[in-house]
Structures are given as C-alpha cells and as structure tokens.
Design a protein around this motif. Sequence first.
Motif, PDB file in Angstrom:
ATOM      1  N   UNK A   1       0.817  -1.213   0.000  1.00 57.02           N
ATOM      2  CA  UNK A   1       0.000   0.000   0.000  1.00 57.02           C
ATOM      3  C   UNK A   1       0.853   1.266   0.000  1.00 57.02           C
ATOM      4  N   UNK A   2       2.069   1.179   0.578  1.00 53.98           N
ATOM      5  CA  UNK A   2       2.947   2.353   0.571  1.00 53.98           C
ATOM      6  C   UNK A   2       3.245   2.786  -0.862  1.00 53.98           C
ATOM      7  N   UNK A   3       3.562   1.815  -1.703  1.00 55.42           N
ATOM      8  CA  UNK A   3       3.888   2.127  -3.093  1.00 55.42           C
ATOM      9  C   UNK A   3       2.668   2.654  -3.840  1.00 55.42           C
TER      10      UNK A   3
ATOM     11  N   UNK B   1       2.336   6.314  -5.617  1.00 49.55           N
ATOM     12  CA  UNK B   1       2.010   6.483  -7.032  1.00 49.55           C
ATOM     13  C   UNK B   1       0.821   7.424  -7.197  1.00 49.55           C
ATOM     14  N   UNK B   2      -0.184   7.232  -6.397  1.00 47.30           N
ATOM     15  CA  UNK B   2      -1.362   8.098  -6.489  1.00 47.30           C
ATOM     16  C   UNK B   2      -1.014   9.545  -6.167  1.00 47.30           C
ATOM     17  N   UNK B   3      -0.152   9.748  -5.164  1.00 49.75           N
ATOM     18  CA  UNK B   3       0.222  11.110  -4.779  1.00 49.75           C
ATOM     19  C   UNK B   3       0.999  11.804  -5.895  1.00 49.75           C
ATOM     20  N   UNK B   4       1.954  11.068  -6.504  1.00 47.17           N
ATOM     21  CA  UNK B   4       2.752  11.656  -7.590  1.00 47.17           C
ATOM     22  C   UNK B   4       1.865  11.987  -8.783  1.00 47.17           C
TER      23      UNK B   4
END
Length: 513
Positions: free
Chosen positions: A243-245, A249-252
């Motif tokens: 979930x960290x990744x 990805x969603x934030x970027x």
Amino acid sequence: MNDTVQNPLEATDTDAALAYAEERRDNIRRFVRTSPDYYIAQFDKIGESAKFTPTFNLMAGLFGPVWFGARGLWSWALPFLIIETLALVQMARGMFGDLAADAFARIASIEGTLDLRRQQLAAAIESGSDKVDVYRRTVESLEAAIGGIRDEAAALSEQGVTIALGGLALLIAAKAVQATVANWALEARFSEWLSNPEIRSGLPLSNIVSSAVFMALIAVAAMVHYSFPGRFSLLTEFPTDPDYRLFSIEWVEAFFAFCVANGEVLFDFITYCIRMVLDALELVFVSNPWIVIASLIVLLTWLTAGIRTAIWSAAFLSYMGLLGFWDKAMTTLALLGTAACLSILIGIPLGMFCARRPRFYSFIQPIMDFMQTMPAFVFMIPVIAFFGTGKPAAVVTTMIFGGTPVVRLTVLGLRGVPDSVREAAISFGANKWYLLTRVDLPLASPSIRAGINQTIMLSLAMVVVASLIGAKGLGEDVLEALQYANVGQGILAGFAILFCAMILDRIVQGQRK
C-alpha cells in the motif's frame, strides 16, 4: 684532527630536543589516554622510520574492527569488518549450515517432473502408444540427473569441515594483520590530531559500545542469513507494505495532474520561447544553401582554432554531405544550438549569482545533482506530461541533462579568482561592474569556456534519447538502426554525431591549451 660536527637537527640531548620529546609524550598521553607508556614506545619506534614499521597490538588483534572503530579509524574498521564477517560466515556455514539445501531443492523440483513423466510412461504402455521409448528415455535421464545431484549433495555435505577451517584460517590471518598495522594506523591519526585537535581522540566508553554493537549486529545478521537461508524472512525481504507504493504512485500522479491543469500558461510560454529560438536556428542551418553554411563553419573554425582544424572540419562536413546526413545534421545542430544557447544564457548568470552567495549555491546544488544523476528516461516522463512530444520537449530534456556543467564551472572559475587581484582592483577605485567585467570574468574565462564546452558535449549525448520523444535529426537514424538492427546505418550516423561534437568542441575551445 678529523672531528665530526653533529647536525643540530639530529641532536637529542639539547634543551630544545628534550623539551620537544617531553611535549610529544604529553600529547601522546592526551591522545591515547589508555596505556600511554606502551603507545609512547610504539610511536617512537614508528617515527624513527618513514617506511611502514610493523608492531604488535594485542588488543587490536583480539577485538579487531571494534578496536579500530572505537579509536575512530573507520577507514580500517570497515574493510576488516567485511573480512572478519566473511570468515565467521564460512565458519558458521561449515559447522551449522545445510550446504546441500540448494541441491535437495533441485532434487525436489525434478522429482515432481519425474512423477509426471512416469505417469505418462505408464499411460503410454497401457495404451500401446508409439511414444513409450520417448517417455522411457525422459524418465531415465531425469533419474540420472537426480542421482548426479544426490552425489553432488553428498560431496557438499562433506565439505563442511574444510569450509569451517578455511574461515578459521582467514579469521586468524585478519587478526594478525590488524594487530600488525594497528599502531601504525593510530600513529598516523595522532599526527593528524596534532594539526587538528578536533579529531576524536581517546577511547571513550560510548565509542566502544556503539562500535561493538554495530559490528556484532552486522556479523550476526550475516552469519544467520548465510547459515540458515530462508529461515528468517526479516533478513531476506525488506519489511514493507504494497500500500505504501500504491499511495506514493497516487500522490505523484495527483501532483503532476495539478501542475498540468494549473501551469498550462507557463508551459505554453516556455514552449513559445523555445520554438522561437529553434525556428530561427533552423532557418539559419536548414533553409540556407549548404555551401553557405559549410563555408561559415569552416571560416569560423579557421578563425578560432587554426587552419589545420579548419581542414578537418571541412572533411567532416564532406562526410555528412556525401553520405546524405546533411539535412539531419543541420537539424541536429539547430536542436542542439537551441538547448545549448538557452542553457548558457541561463547558466552563466546563475553561476555568477551563486559564486558570491554560498548559501544559495548550497541550496541549488542538490537540484543540479538530481538533474545530472537522474536517468534521462525518468525525467522525460514529466517533460512529456508538461510539454507533450516534439522538439520543444526534446530541448527541455537536453537542457535538464546538459545545463548544469556551465553553472558549476562558472562558480568554480569565479571563486578561483585570487583575492589579492580583486583587492588590488578595488584599491584603485574599481566599481562592482568594472570588477566583474574586467577582473573576475577574464580570469574565470578558461573555466567558463570549459563549462560551455561540457554543456555542448552533454547536449550532443542526448541526441539519440531526444529522438524518442519526437526530435528529428541524426538521433532518428541511430534509433531506427537500433530498432531494425541496421548496423551500418547506426555506425555511420554515430560518426556524424561524433564529427558534429568535434567541430563544436574545437570552435568553443579555440587555441586554448
């Protein structure tokens, strides 16, 4: 009479020599703080010769990297830690490890295939198929392979004692080397401490504990991992959560979507500026007759670098023309010229601003490190998102990769101007503008020109990469050769890029040695 006169520098019984010796002993006591008499004798022995003098330090031999780390000799501690850890791992593997684990895993894998083939063989025999011989040979070969691997596993299991003894020999040799070089390394650090008392000295308890814990953690983790492979997942896989990744990805993606939605005016303005310069250079290089451009380049090379270089430039230009690379070479020069001109117009003033402002330069240094070290294919992603594909995006990508050397070398050149020269100019009434244009820039010009040269060379290195996002020119031929394995076309186009770089390099450097 033939009396020999003693050199005053070699006298040991004068008041100055005795005072110096006593001061040296006091300094050694303050530096080592433990066993001062022992270290005074060893340091005196080492100081008598400029060559390496072997001595024996029992504590350094016993405690090894812990002793070196506690003394602050980490450049020695880390290599010895690696060697000792390797030795301990070999000893643990030989005594406790399952050396045949990989072999038995291969046997288990083959046995699964063997069972399937046996079932196929039994079915073929029952049905009278003509593939019986094929299945029988397959089963026999698999059984032979399993037998060979079992023999290999048995041989590996018998090597445990040999591996353990080899690790023990390596550990003893490492201990002997550490005991031999310890005093020599500590005496060298003592010499550094004399000129810089801020260097850590003594053997404080906190240093001993931290060094011992660090060394033990590294050694134990390595021994457990290699002796019992796969048993502790913490040692084989980094503890994380998928979930960290996904969240990152969603934030970027949200950040870039925000920039694209709200920065359209800025990106269109940058694209318009790049397009103006690019169109002007393409008008010069591509639209003009080839004989005009070739004559101007040869003349410019002659004026800046001499007649011999001009002849070579003419030969390089003839190569491009005869092999049909002229138009694409001029397109490449226009693209490169746009990126290089914009990089230089931004980089030199930025370097001049940073040269006298260390804090601002320390702020942008990580940004320039990022621009130079980040792979080109990575920063092409946001460039495409902001500027799309085509020549403007290729120019921006080239500027990101090749624009930093001119900033760095401008700062280096301006900071290298002697203070005495600047003070002399100021004392004669020079104002800031005169000081910059008549003192700083002329003296820094070799470094600045080297920065311009490096910017041009790095920009040319991006020719092929830029062709991936729509840039035309010689990079397109190289890319096409890569796609279709056309060796001849790729090599010839590569030489054309090389000749462009050589011509520009000689024009920029001129007669400078």
